[in-house]
Design a protein around this motif. Structure first.
Motif, PDB file in Angstrom:
ATOM      1  N   ASP A   1       0.830  -1.207   0.000  1.00 22.93           N
ATOM      2  CA  ASP A   1       0.000   0.000   0.000  1.00 22.93           C
ATOM      3  C   ASP A   1       0.859   1.248   0.000  1.00 22.93           C
ATOM      4  OD1 ASP A   1      -2.280  -1.485  -0.023  1.00 22.93           O
ATOM      5  OD2 ASP A   1      -2.778  -1.170   2.089  1.00 22.93           O
ATOM      6  N   VAL A   2       0.397   2.237  -0.754  1.00 16.65           N
ATOM      7  CA  VAL A   2       1.142   3.481  -0.889  1.00 16.65           C
ATOM      8  C   VAL A   2       0.215   4.634  -0.519  1.00 16.65           C
ATOM      9  CG1 VAL A   2       0.662   3.636  -3.370  1.00 16.65           C
ATOM     10  CG2 VAL A   2       2.635   4.792  -2.440  1.00 16.65           C
ATOM     11  N   CYS A   3       0.796   5.647   0.125  1.00 20.79           N
ATOM     12  CA  CYS A   3      -0.005   6.743   0.701  1.00 20.79           C
ATOM     13  C   CYS A   3       0.040   7.991  -0.166  1.00 20.79           C
ATOM     14  CB  CYS A   3       0.549   7.128   2.075  1.00 20.79           C
ATOM     15  SG  CYS A   3       0.548   5.789   3.257  1.00 20.79           S
ATOM     16  N   ALA A   4      -1.034   8.762  -0.079  1.00 19.44           N
ATOM     17  CA  ALA A   4      -1.000  10.130  -0.612  1.00 19.44           C
ATOM     18  C   ALA A   4      -0.008  10.919   0.240  1.00 19.44           C
ATOM     19  CB  ALA A   4      -2.389  10.759  -0.512  1.00 19.44           C
TER      20      ALA A   4
ATOM     21  N   ILE B   1      -3.843   5.067  -0.795  1.00 22.67           N
ATOM     22  CA  ILE B   1      -4.682   5.336  -1.977  1.00 22.67           C
ATOM     23  C   ILE B   1      -4.545   4.291  -3.079  1.00 22.67           C
ATOM     24  CG2 ILE B   1      -4.878   7.832  -1.676  1.00 22.67           C
ATOM     25  CD1 ILE B   1      -2.512   8.099  -3.689  1.00 22.67           C
ATOM     26  N   ALA B   2      -3.490   3.496  -3.035  1.00 20.49           N
ATOM     27  CA  ALA B   2      -3.239   2.550  -4.134  1.00 20.49           C
ATOM     28  C   ALA B   2      -2.259   1.508  -3.625  1.00 20.49           C
ATOM     29  CB  ALA B   2      -2.657   3.288  -5.346  1.00 20.49           C
ATOM     30  N   GLN B   3      -1.927   0.567  -4.491  1.00 20.44           N
ATOM     31  CA  GLN B   3      -0.938  -0.440  -4.100  1.00 20.44           C
ATOM     32  C   GLN B   3       0.049  -0.669  -5.233  1.00 20.44           C
ATOM     33  OE1 GLN B   3      -2.834  -4.333  -3.496  1.00 20.44           O
ATOM     34  NE2 GLN B   3      -4.640  -3.547  -4.553  1.00 20.44           N
ATOM     35  N   MET B   4       1.269  -0.999  -4.847  1.00 20.52           N
ATOM     36  CA  MET B   4       2.340  -1.214  -5.819  1.00 20.52           C
ATOM     37  C   MET B   4       2.672  -2.696  -5.891  1.00 20.52           C
ATOM     38  SD  MET B   4       5.124   1.680  -4.969  1.00 20.52           S
ATOM     39  CE  MET B   4       4.888   3.374  -5.454  1.00 20.52           C
TER      40      MET B   4
END
Ligand SMILES: O=c1ccn([C@H]2C[C@H](O)[C@@H](COP(=O)(O)OP(=O)(O)OP(=O)(O)O)O2)c(=O)[nH]1
Length: 155
Positions: free
Chosen positions: A31-34, A119-122
């Motif tokens: 998971d990656v953050c704003a 907000i998304a995942q890598m």
């Protein structure tokens, strides 16, 4: 399989936020953050139908022979209609700029993206680079040129 991805914060990033994080032992995506610059840490509102490039504050050196795919989070998609215009986004192994996530609000209500929100995942994935060869004929197959529902459409 695992690998090391070198990461740097960009100059305007909040360096207290977590690096991309796998939430479970078997998670495919981290998971990656704003990560908004200081002046924008109140976050931002995405109106229905609106899209925006959300900074992650992260710069990556993805190992040669791999890529990072940025994918939406299903919880945000299901609950709020938040997706990515270009899913999956491609982070090339030679890209050294700040990674951004192009979110879109497909829901019917405005959605507030908080600073530090996941907000998304890598997903790190292997890449095959092809040598595209121009030929006069392609090998024959049972499918041939059939596609786009040629085997039937159920609904
Ligand atoms: O969701 C995304 C997609 C791309 N990128 C960055 C990393 C990627 O390596 C670079 C180029 O992406 P892409 O190849 O998809 O963009 P393009 O529209 O083809 O532009 P370019 O001509 O810069 O390759 O932009 C992101 O930060 N987020």
């Amino acid at each position: 399989m695992s690998c090391t991805v070198n990461v740097m914060w960009d100059d305007s990033a909040d360096k207290e936020l977590p690096l991309p994080t796998y939430q479970t032992a078997g998670a495919a995506g981290a998971d990656v953050c704003a990560n908004f610059p200081k002046a924008d840490r109140g976050g931002m509102v995405l109106e229905p139908g609106q899209r925006a490039l959300i900074p992650t504050g992260l710069r990556l050196a993805v190992p040669a022979g791999s890529e990072v795919q940025i994918r939406p989070r299903s919880g945000l998609a299901l609950r709020h209609g938040i997706s990515m215009v270009n899913a999956p986004g491609t982070i090339d192994s030679d890209y050294r700029g700040t990674v951004g996530v192009i979110l879109v609000n497909l829901g019917q209500e405005a959605f507030h993206i908080g600073h530090g929100e996941r907000i998304a995942q890598m997903v790190v994935a292997p890449v095959i680079q092809a040598d595209f060869q121009l030929v006069n004929a392609l090998d024959k197959t049972a499918r041939g040129a059939g596609g786009f529902g040629s085997t039937g459409v159920d609904t």
